[in-house]
Each structure stands twice: as structure tokens, then as C-alpha cells.
Design an enzyme around this catalytic site. Sequence first.
Site: not given
Length: 273
Positions: A95, A224, A253
Site C-alpha cells: 500500500s 481491492d 487489499h
Amino acid sequence: MSTLTLKDGTEIFYKDQGEGPVLMFHHGWPLSSDDWDAQVIFFLQKGYRVVTHDRRGHGRSSQNIYNHTIEQYASDAAELVEFLDLKDVVHIGHSTGGGEVIRYVNKYSNGRAKKAVLISAIPPVMVKSENNPDGVPMEVFDNIREQTMNNRNQFYYDLTFPFYGYNREGADVKDGVQRNWWRQGLMGGIVAHYDGIKAFSETDLTEDLKAVDIPVLVMHGEDDQIVPIANAALKSIKLLKNGKLITYPGFPHGMPTTEHETINKDLLEFIRS
């Protein structure tokens, strides 16, 4: 506890474990190095040296209220790499950590990086603009800011549902995973987390992706809900000179946690290749 005092006085907490080829993991917003536990133990058992750290303002690092930018995060990572004298490192970012990795490799690695991995990562740029018309609207990030400022305790728990795909029908919801995310989030500083929203949503990493020539693995879940794959991995792979893309139907995610067996296997194959 191991800490490094950076040039600007910020103390960074880190864990340096094992012996062998070096892997360095970079966590996402608003978490800590603990988010990599499923990867750390796996790679230690495979004979790797594993380095993780809590980003400034996050986890056990000092709650510095200044300089919460991708540029600074990458510079901090470089100070740690040089302090530990790490070489031929595989850098793995999830991320926001993926943005940190690609900026670090492009601008700060000084030949110390061997490969890079971007998992559910923010590059090239998240926010919608004239140059990124299919990006995420600014209103979404403004809401994250408002919730972080005024409702952080509850918001951090609620966010775990889309983060791990726990809002999908038939999901195997694990309260312990949610509580661990919440625990990590609330260890960090609210100012760092608030300012970090701008960093992860508005930083344009297009030129970093274009410039990097070491092998880069891009891994992204097709479900995601936090960093949509169409605006991230599917664009990043087109910009990389030496990239490989793996997408995962139905993965969320937070797939390094919920789908760690699959992710670890593919990571190991890329690292060994």
C-alpha cells in the site's frame, strides 16, 4: 527494542532478524512493522535476514508531527539501510509502503537494492485529477481525513471490513485480525496519520516507476476496495521497464494477511528467480 535516531532527531523503531540474503519490508498506512508478521516468520524459516521498521509517526517510532511525505519516508528508509549497511536488498512494500519503496529505489538506493515488490500499492497516483481522470475522487480522501480527525477509534475498526474483504458475502471474518489492525493503527500518532493521507493519495510516482530498471514484481488483488487495481497495478506495470504483474481474483487489499500462504509462495519464487 532497536531504534535509530535519524538526522532530524526522529527515532525509528526497527527489527533486524535472521541471517542470509536481505529482505526489507515497508508497511502501509496507518499500521506498523507488525503487519508483516506472516511474512517475517515465513522468510526467517527460509533462511533470510528480515528487516522491518515502523514509519515515522507510526507504531513504536517517535510521534513526530513533521514531514509526513513519501519523499521523507523514502529518505528515512535510506538512512536505516545505510546504518545497517544493507546490500543487495529486496524491498517489499504494501500500500503506502509500495510508494515508499519505488521512491526509495529510484532516488535513494545508491545501488543497494536488488529487486522490489509492490503489493496492493498506491502507485502511480491515487487521487482523481485532469491527468488521472479515473482516479479516486478527492471527496473519498477528505472523508478519511474527517474520520481520522474526529472518529479515529471507531473508524479504524470499521475500515477493516473493506480492507480485508470482510464485507463480502461468505467472508471468513476474523475478529482477531481486525483487532490487530486497530491496535497497530492506534499505536501511531494522529497527526502523522492525518498528514499521511495526503502523502498516499496525492503523491505522483509515475516518473519513479519509469526510472527504475531493477526487477519489480507488482501484486494486486482484483477485489481491492482500498486501492482499486485499475488505477494502480494495471497502470504501474505499463510504466515499469522490468516489471512482472500477478493479479489475484477475489483477493482484498489486506491479502498479505488473509492470503499469506499464496502471497508468500509467489514472493519466494520472485526473490529466488
